[in-house]
Design a protein around this motif. Structure first.
Motif, PDB file in Angstrom:
ATOM      1  N   UNK A   6       0.842  -1.202   0.000  1.00  0.00           N
ATOM      2  CA  UNK A   6       0.000   0.000   0.000  1.00  0.00           C
ATOM      3  C   UNK A   6       0.874   1.247   0.000  1.00  0.00           C
ATOM      4  N   UNK A  56       2.552   1.786  -3.427  1.00  0.00           N
ATOM      5  CA  UNK A  56       1.632   2.331  -4.424  1.00  0.00           C
ATOM      6  C   UNK A  56       1.336   3.804  -4.137  1.00  0.00           C
ATOM      7  N   UNK A  57       1.147   4.139  -2.849  1.00  0.00           N
ATOM      8  CA  UNK A  57       0.838   5.530  -2.491  1.00  0.00           C
ATOM      9  C   UNK A  57       1.998   6.444  -2.865  1.00  0.00           C
ATOM     10  N   UNK A  93       2.128   6.839  -6.653  1.00  0.00           N
ATOM     11  CA  UNK A  93       1.045   7.618  -7.261  1.00  0.00           C
ATOM     12  C   UNK A  93       1.129   9.097  -6.905  1.00  0.00           C
ATOM     13  N   UNK A  94       1.429   9.397  -5.663  1.00  0.00           N
ATOM     14  CA  UNK A  94       1.425  10.806  -5.245  1.00  0.00           C
ATOM     15  C   UNK A  94       2.264  10.978  -3.978  1.00  0.00           C
ATOM     16  N   UNK A 142       1.027  13.648  -1.387  1.00  0.00           N
ATOM     17  CA  UNK A 142      -0.092  13.258  -0.533  1.00  0.00           C
ATOM     18  C   UNK A 142       0.356  12.202   0.465  1.00  0.00           C
ATOM     19  N   UNK A 171      -7.528   3.314 -21.469  1.00  0.00           N
ATOM     20  CA  UNK A 171      -7.999   4.227 -20.435  1.00  0.00           C
ATOM     21  C   UNK A 171      -8.610   5.511 -20.987  1.00  0.00           C
ATOM     22  N   UNK A 186      -6.411  18.041  -4.377  1.00  0.00           N
ATOM     23  CA  UNK A 186      -5.980  17.173  -5.469  1.00  0.00           C
ATOM     24  C   UNK A 186      -4.546  16.689  -5.293  1.00  0.00           C
ATOM     25  N   UNK A 216      -5.381  13.947  -1.562  1.00  0.00           N
ATOM     26  CA  UNK A 216      -5.872  12.661  -2.037  1.00  0.00           C
ATOM     27  C   UNK A 216      -4.930  12.117  -3.095  1.00  0.00           C
ATOM     28  N   UNK A 217      -5.097  10.820  -3.368  1.00  0.00           N
ATOM     29  CA  UNK A 217      -4.335  10.178  -4.437  1.00  0.00           C
ATOM     30  C   UNK A 217      -5.339   9.808  -5.522  1.00  0.00           C
ATOM     31  N   UNK A 250      -5.584   8.189  -8.295  1.00  0.00           N
ATOM     32  CA  UNK A 250      -5.824   6.857  -8.840  1.00  0.00           C
ATOM     33  C   UNK A 250      -6.203   5.851  -7.756  1.00  0.00           C
ATOM     34  N   UNK A 251      -6.254   6.286  -6.502  1.00  0.00           N
ATOM     35  CA  UNK A 251      -6.645   5.384  -5.428  1.00  0.00           C
ATOM     36  C   UNK A 251      -8.160   5.398  -5.276  1.00  0.00           C
ATOM     37  N   UNK A 307      -9.027   3.400  -0.219  1.00  0.00           N
ATOM     38  CA  UNK A 307      -7.585   3.596  -0.051  1.00  0.00           C
ATOM     39  C   UNK A 307      -7.262   5.026   0.375  1.00  0.00           C
ATOM     40  N   UNK A 308      -8.080   5.980  -0.061  1.00  0.00           N
ATOM     41  CA  UNK A 308      -7.846   7.361   0.342  1.00  0.00           C
ATOM     42  C   UNK A 308      -8.268   7.614   1.786  1.00  0.00           C
ATOM     43  N   UNK A 313     -12.652   5.213  -8.022  1.00  0.00           N
ATOM     44  CA  UNK A 313     -11.465   6.056  -7.892  1.00  0.00           C
ATOM     45  C   UNK A 313     -11.873   7.466  -7.517  1.00  0.00           C
ATOM     46  N   UNK A 320     -10.696  10.262  -8.244  1.00  0.00           N
ATOM     47  CA  UNK A 320     -10.631  11.314  -9.260  1.00  0.00           C
ATOM     48  C   UNK A 320     -11.955  11.475  -9.999  1.00  0.00           C
ATOM     49  N   UNK A 321     -12.849  10.474  -9.872  1.00  0.00           N
ATOM     50  CA  UNK A 321     -14.138  10.580 -10.544  1.00  0.00           C
ATOM     51  C   UNK A 321     -15.115  11.446  -9.765  1.00  0.00           C
TER      52      UNK A 321
END
Lengths: 349, 512
Positions: free
Chosen positions: A221, A224-225, A228-229, A232, A343, B348, B352-353, B355-356, B360-361, B404, B406-407
């Motif tokens: 986890x 991945x976090x 990704x960012x 954050x 995507x 943003x 938060x992330x 793609x999570x 997960x966030x 996700x 981001x949606x």
């Protein structure tokens, strides 16, 4: 024209575009086969036959896939954290070096214990290889792409130095190669008489382990976090630098196991041509697999099949083996585009 | 005035502009005329379609239907640059300037071929000087843009547009980053522009500004024009109701009953790497049951103060205390352990992330809690039920915990972050720009939640650039300017004008 994100890509979409990419790369390669003056269908048939056409061929493909699974996993784990480890080649050679050092010193341990010591030493060696670049990255912001890439050359020259000096096999008739491993330091064959060794099983176990780590553990986890960012992640209290260090140890260790498996399972000694670029090909393997550990196994076998098939095709059809490199390169480029298409959808206006 | 001259007076005509994105109608048959020397205010909530309309005007989007005429000639659809050539100039909310170039180079950039830049420098300088004088836009053409204040940068942006012979100026939320005094200077410039025959479209959601400077107001809601009036014929209250489409009930907190000090800073100095402004000699008390509102123009050290409280950075000098105890080792985890709920400035990039998933966030700050993970193994089912709980309790509209993040819309994303911060009932809350960019419904929701947390005894630091928000929510108000903190003012004891003076840095020499 612009791209519009697809909210929930269908399975047909997620698999269709990558499949089309592979098909298209075969078409591109066929064109080049034509230019080389051979029949593309026959050539592709020969590649296929050379890769999986017989029990011997299939096992040879799995043999070739083994180091690629390890390096592919190493790259996939690191890239997941956006840690750009281009140095799997160096970690591979350090793993092989440690294997030889501990495998020729007549440890005199019973049973499989010498292998455990060698494997462990390889993991430590590979992990340490990536630790330096990561500390430079987290401490001073040095780009790890540069450091890991350059270390590949440094390590190869260092191995060359050792093979001409202290590690040179006295029975090697002047060739720059290391002494052979002690008999109790070899990975046994899975089936007696066939060349497939237990390194392949170890690779599968590692793929499963990486999958479990990514899905089920806090480390996965965190990785991945951070990937990704990182901003954050840092804000939320995830120790970003420490996670990168742990990722590096995992990644370097996996790449080094490729070296261990090649030496202890297949070659029995260390030479400068031990790897035909397994570390770099691992990047292709990982990217084709979208960094998924199970996908790495599949794509490693696919890539190995093309190499093995192209070798045997080249002997039969007189088309250079470079066709394998071209096939993989176009497959990779098209795959990157196909992933985009899974995507996003292209909209006019 | 005859019809004929009126027709000549029209500089911009939008006719039936319609644009849809999937099911969403972003612009629905929008038509209006802009006359010479007129200031139109385009008013609307976030998502009302203002930005889409401007993007169509500048050719970034192609309208599904409708035409645009500038100075009598139709603009080709979807051709970026056509609007610029026709004499439209846009000043974006986020400036498009090159920090390491001078003011002059920024203004000239893109107007002349690169190889002739050197030749026309003198002429360019004279021209910039002339424009500065005409429009009251004083700025040193040799200064590096990176060294300018936000207000000065905005002037450069306006000069950029004027230098390109813009006859129509479009300003997108121009005052969002300005002090009240800087806003007044901007309004003077706009007045001068109008006197010189330019026309202005002013995009805003600040009603008092709209009332002050516009000739005509156009209100957008859900992509439609829902109201149009001469400014003199309408009132701020009417406009607000038009904008929202319903009666507005502003959250009104009852009087606070502050308790003990839960967090304090004493003589704190901090200047983290990469920050333009550090903080100097900060003395701060956060008391239970009280909202401390921190006003100030962005980039004056509020970010550093937020980072200190949230554990992102440590003081260079001075000490911080938690409930009287000195803080020894400080980190985001230490802050979370000290029961500090944190709402970051940027949902943003920091909150938060993308793609999570929502799950997960939600667990981002507490995935190491024994309920969520044990000995390094995640307990995803527990994580998911926590996420469901937050989604329920904080009214997050979403497809489900697996979606996700981001949606989600900005408002729902912020509700999830709010839920993550408040779900454990923190004793101290950092709310950094908690409602920026949200629509009024979400704003009210978030503000009411903060008031409820205050009433439950939490100490809250509310950082905001929106003076109205500070004035309505905060029990005590302080202003930050250039890294310094003003004294405390009780609610109602200070006017916006006085706050503006503090924001501009006046008064500190005596107080600090």
């Amino acid at each position: 024209m612009r791209l519009e994100p697809v909210a929930n890509p269908s399975i047909a979409r997620s698999l269709g575009f990558p499949a089309a990419a592979l098909l298209l790369s075969v078409v591109v390669a066929s064109g080049l086969v034509l230019l080389a003056g051979a029949n593309p269908f026959a050539t592709l048939g020969l590649i296929l036959k050379g890769a999986v056409g017989s029990k011997f061929a299939a096992l040879e493909t799995l043999n070739r896939a083994t180091p690629l699974i390890f390096t592919g996993l190493a790259v996939a784990v690191a890239f997941r954290a956006k840690l750009w480890n281009i140095g799997a080649e160096a970690q591979f050679y350090i793993g092989a070096l440690m294997t030889v050092v501990f495998g020729t010193s007549a440890l005199g341990l019973p049973g499989p214990q010498p292998l455990v010591v060698m494997g462990f030493a390889a993991i430590v060696g590979g992990a340490v290889m990536l630790l330096g670049p990561v500390i430079l990255k987290t401490r001073f912001g040095v780009d790890e792409v540069v450091t890991t890439l350059l270390l590949n050359f440094i390590v190869l020259l260092f191995i060359s130095l050792l093979l001409e000096g202290p590690l040179k096999d006295p029975m090697g008739m002047g060739w720059p190669k290391s002494p052979r491993l002690d008999p109790d330091a070899r990975l046994p064959r899975i089936v007696t008489g066939l060349r497939l060794h237990w390194g392949f099983a170890l690779a599968l176990i590692c793929a499963g382990a990486v999958w479990v780590i990514e899905k089920r553990t806090t480390l996965g986890y965190e990785i991945r976090a951070v990937g990704q960012n990182p901003r954050a992640a840092r804000f939320a209290g995830i120790p970003v630098n420490f996670v990168l260090v742990k990722t590096a140890l995992l990644s370097g260790g996996l790449a080094a196991l490729a070296g261990f498996s090649e030496v202890a399972g297949l070659k029995g000694s260390l030479t400068l041509d031990l790897s035909p670029g397994f570390g770099y090909t691992g990047i292709i393997v990982a990217m084709l697999a979208l960094l998924h550990p199970v996908g790495v196994v599949v794509s490693a076998i696919f890539v190995a099949g093309i190499f093995v098939g192209a070798d045997s095709m080249s002997r039969a059809a007189n088309v250079p083996t470079y066709i394998a490199d071209i096939l993989l390169a176009t497959a990779l480029l098209l795959m990157v585009f196909a992933i985009l298409l899974t995507r996003y959808r292209i909209v006019k206006g | 005035m005859t019809n004929k001259t009126e027709a000549q007076d029209i500089v911009l005509r939008l006719n039936g502009i319609t644009k849809t994105f999937g099911d969403l109608i972003a612009n629905d048959a929008i038509s209006f005329d802009l006359r010479r020397g007129e200031v139109i205010a385009l008013l609307g909530e976030n998502g009302a379609g203002k930005t889409t309309l401007m993007n169509i005007l500048f050719g970034h989007y192609t309208a599904d239907a409708g035409t645009i005429e500038a100075f009598g000639t139709a603009l080709p659809a979807g051709a970026t640059g056509a609007a610029l050539k026709a004499g439209l100039g846009m000043v974006h909310q986020h400036f498009a300037l090159v920090n390491n170039l001078t003011v002059q180079d920024n203004i000239v950039l893109g107007t002349a071929p690169l190889w002739s830049l050197g030749i026309g420098r003198k002429a360019a300088r004279t021209r910039i000087k002339q424009l500065s004088d005409d429009f009251g836009l004083s700025v040193d053409p040799n200064a590096k843009v990176g060294s300018l204040s936000v207000g000065e940068r905005q002037r450069v942006e306006i000069l950029k547009a004027l230098y390109r012979d813009a006859r129509i100026l479009i300003l997108d939320e121009p005052t969002a980053v300005l002090t009240p005094q800087e806003s007044d200077a901007l309004f003077d410039t706009l007045q001068k522009a109008v006197q010189l025959g330019l026309s202005v479209i002013f995009i805003s959601h600040k009603l008092h500004e709209v009332m002050a400077i516009s000739d005509r107001v156009i209100v957008l809601r859900h992509g439609k024009i829902v109201g149009q009036a001469s400014t003199s014929d309408t009132s701020a209250h009417d406009l607000a109701e038009l904008m929202v489409g319903q009666e507005i009930v502003k959250p009104v907190p009852s009087d606070a009953s502050p308790g003990e000090t839960l967090f304090s800073m004493h003589g704190v100095f901090a200047h983290p790497k990469g920050q333009r402004t550090g903080v100097r000699n900060i003395n701060l008390d956060l008391r239970a049951g009280q909202i401390l509102g921190l006003a100030g123009v962005s980039g004056n050290g509020q970010g550093v103060l937020a980072d200190l409280l949230s554990g992102q950075t440590v003081p260079d000098r001075g000490d911080m205390r938690l409930g009287g105890q000195g803080v020894s080792s400080w980190s985001p985890r230490a802050a979370l352990a000290a029961d500090i709920g944190r709402i970051p400035e940027d949902r943003h990039t920091t909150g938060s992330i993308a793609e999570f998933s929502l799950t997960e966030n939600v667990i981002l700050e507490r995935y190491r809690d024994p309920e969520i993970s044990k000995a390094g193994w995640m307990r995803w089912s527990a994580a998911e039920s926590l996420a469901k709980d937050v989604i329920d309790r904080f009214d997050v509209r979403c497809p489900g915990p697996d979606a996700r993040i981001r949606l989600l819309s900005g408002g729902n994303m912020q509700k999830l972050i709010l839920g993550r911060a408040l779900e454990g009932g923190p004793r101290i809350i950092l709310a950094n720009q908690p409602v920026r960019g949200l629509d009024i419904g979400a704003v009210t929701y978030v503000q009411n939640r903060l008031i409820a947390a205050r009433d439950a005894g939490a100490a809250i630091l509310l950082i905001s650039e929106d003076l109205d928000e500070i004035l309505s929510l905060a029990d005590v108000i302080r202003v930050m300017s250039d890294g310094r903190l003003s004294p405390e003012f009780a609610r109602g004891s200070i006017t916006p004008i006085e706050l503006g003076k503090w924001m501009a840095g006046e008064g500190f020499d005596h107080a600090a």
